[in-house]
Design an enzyme around this catalytic site. Structure first.
Site, short mmCIF file in Angstrom:
data_model
loop_
_atom_site.label_atom_id
_atom_site.label_comp_id
_atom_site.label_asym_id
_atom_site.label_seq_id
_atom_site.Cartn_x
_atom_site.Cartn_y
_atom_site.Cartn_z
N TRP A 1 -16.56 13.32 5.84
CA TRP A 1 -15.48 13.58 6.80
C TRP A 1 -14.43 14.53 6.23
CZ3 TRP A 1 -12.94 9.86 10.69
CH2 TRP A 1 -13.92 9.39 11.59
N PRO B 1 0.45 -0.31 -4.80
CA PRO B 1 -0.58 0.40 -5.57
C PRO B 1 -1.09 1.61 -4.81
CG PRO B 1 -1.52 -1.54 -4.53
CD PRO B 1 -0.05 -1.57 -4.23
N THR B 2 -1.55 2.58 -5.55
CA THR B 2 -2.25 3.70 -4.95
C THR B 2 -3.64 3.25 -4.54
OG1 THR B 2 -2.78 6.04 -5.31
CG2 THR B 2 -3.21 4.53 -7.15
N ASN B 3 -4.52 4.17 -4.14
CA ASN B 3 -5.87 3.81 -3.68
C ASN B 3 -6.64 3.08 -4.77
OD1 ASN B 3 -6.07 5.41 -1.00
ND2 ASN B 3 -5.30 6.92 -2.46
N LEU B 4 -7.04 1.85 -4.48
CA LEU B 4 -7.77 1.04 -5.44
C LEU B 4 -9.28 1.17 -5.27
CD1 LEU B 4 -5.75 -2.30 -5.27
CD2 LEU B 4 -5.62 -0.55 -7.05
N LYS C 1 -22.77 6.20 0.25
CA LYS C 1 -23.39 7.34 0.92
C LYS C 1 -24.31 8.10 -0.02
CE LYS C 1 -21.28 9.22 4.25
NZ LYS C 1 -20.41 9.94 5.21
N SER D 1 0.83 -1.19 0.00
CA SER D 1 0.00 0.00 0.00
C SER D 1 0.87 1.24 0.00
CB SER D 1 -0.91 0.01 1.24
OG SER D 1 -1.50 1.28 1.42
N HIS E 1 -13.08 2.12 2.04
CA HIS E 1 -12.24 3.21 1.58
C HIS E 1 -13.12 4.32 1.00
CE1 HIS E 1 -8.87 0.15 1.48
NE2 HIS E 1 -8.32 1.17 2.10
#
Length: 297
Positions: free
Chosen positions: A189, A150-153, A174, A94, A166
């Site tokens: 948030w 990897p970046t944010n998957l 939401k 990550s 995530h």
């Protein structure tokens, strides 16, 4: 990641056979079960996509769970292959392994050069330990091991639970929930100012497929899209994709996390890999899958 990887590799000319093993089939918290799966399947290569993952809320709330469970998974897998130096390993990590104040875009050379972002440091420490354990196996026993950061998957089959997801699956849930419940506003948030980089899950799967056919020159490789977006801009894009007509409110009393996360992925791109899915297209594909497969709402 795992199920999408199985989909891509099962249709790959590079791979003769894929032997998937989900958490229901192998308890990776058990060394005996992990060893049994590896001994039975006798793989040429293992892709470790297993992890306990979550967003800021989950990481900061269940800190002990995140470090203990991820350490157990990685220790059991790595120890199980000690006697099989012929087994190659691709370990998925990550981008949170990099220091909070690392130079952005963040290069692989920033690894272990500073303090971690505090909200997810237990998870990051477990991932760092996996890298160090892998390097130790390479040096002592001769395994071929590469660690992919990897970046944010995001993508189909993600975790869409509001309490543990995530940012992208959480926001999709939401917004969809607000539409179904006819809410006039939603709350997100933080300030909305942090910048994030996102990668569609199939692009990571294709990067792994790409790496199967070439020599592994590096111990550590970043894999990202190269594009970043603020959380506010992301929320507005998801609002448009979901056709939500209400108001977006940001809760500044909640933590933002790292102010900016963007990986330098030039090393893997120099080898010939490029992502192929735009953020807009990826979000549309993910939301379509969510609506067809999620019965919560």
């Amino acid at each position: 990641m795992g199920s999408n990887l199985v989909k891509i590799l099962s249709n790959s000319d590079t791979v003769s056979e894929v032997v998937p093993s989900s958490r229901n089939e192998t308890n990776l918290f058990s060394f005996d079960e992990t060893s049994k799966t590896i001994n039975t399947s006798k793989p040429d290569l293992i892709i470790n996509a297993a992890a306990k993952v979550g967003g800021i809320l989950a990481n900061d709330t269940y800190r002990a769970d995140f470090i203990l469970e991820n350490l157990k998974i990685n220790i059991n897998i790595l120890e199980s292959i000690v006697k099989y130096p012929q087994i190659k390993l691709i370990n998925l990590g990550s981008s949170c392994i990099y220091p909070l104040n690392a130079e952005v875009p963040t290069k692989e050379e920033s690894f272990m050069t500073g303090k971690l972002e505090p909200t997810n440091s237990p998870y990051a420490m477990a991932k760092i330990a996996a890298i160090e354990m892998g390097n130790a196996l390479k040096n002592q026993y001769g395994h071929e091991i590469i660690n992919l950061m990897p970046t944010n998957l995001y993508g189909p089959k993600d975790n869409f639970d509001l309490k543990s997801s995530h940012v992208i699956p959480g926001l999709l849930t939401k917004f969809h929930k607000a539409i179904v419940e006819k809410k006039s506003s939603i709350e997100i948030w933080g300030s909305g100012k942090p910048k994030r980089e996102f990668l569609y899950v199939d692009d990571l799967a294709r990067a792994i497929e790409f790496l199967l056919d070439i020599e592994w020159k590096y111990d550590l490789l970043n894999i990202g899209s190269g594009d970043e977006i603020t959380i506010k801009e992301l929320a507005l894009l998801i609002k448009k994709i979901t056709n939500y007509e209400g108001e977006i409110k940001f809760d500044n009393s909640k933590p933002d996390g790292n102010p900016r996360k963007l990986l330098d992925s030039q090393k893997i791109k120099s080898l010939g890999w490029e992502p192929s899915t735009s953020l807009t297209n990826g979000l549309e594909l993910t939301y379509d899958w969510f609506k067809k497969n999620n019965s919560i709402f």
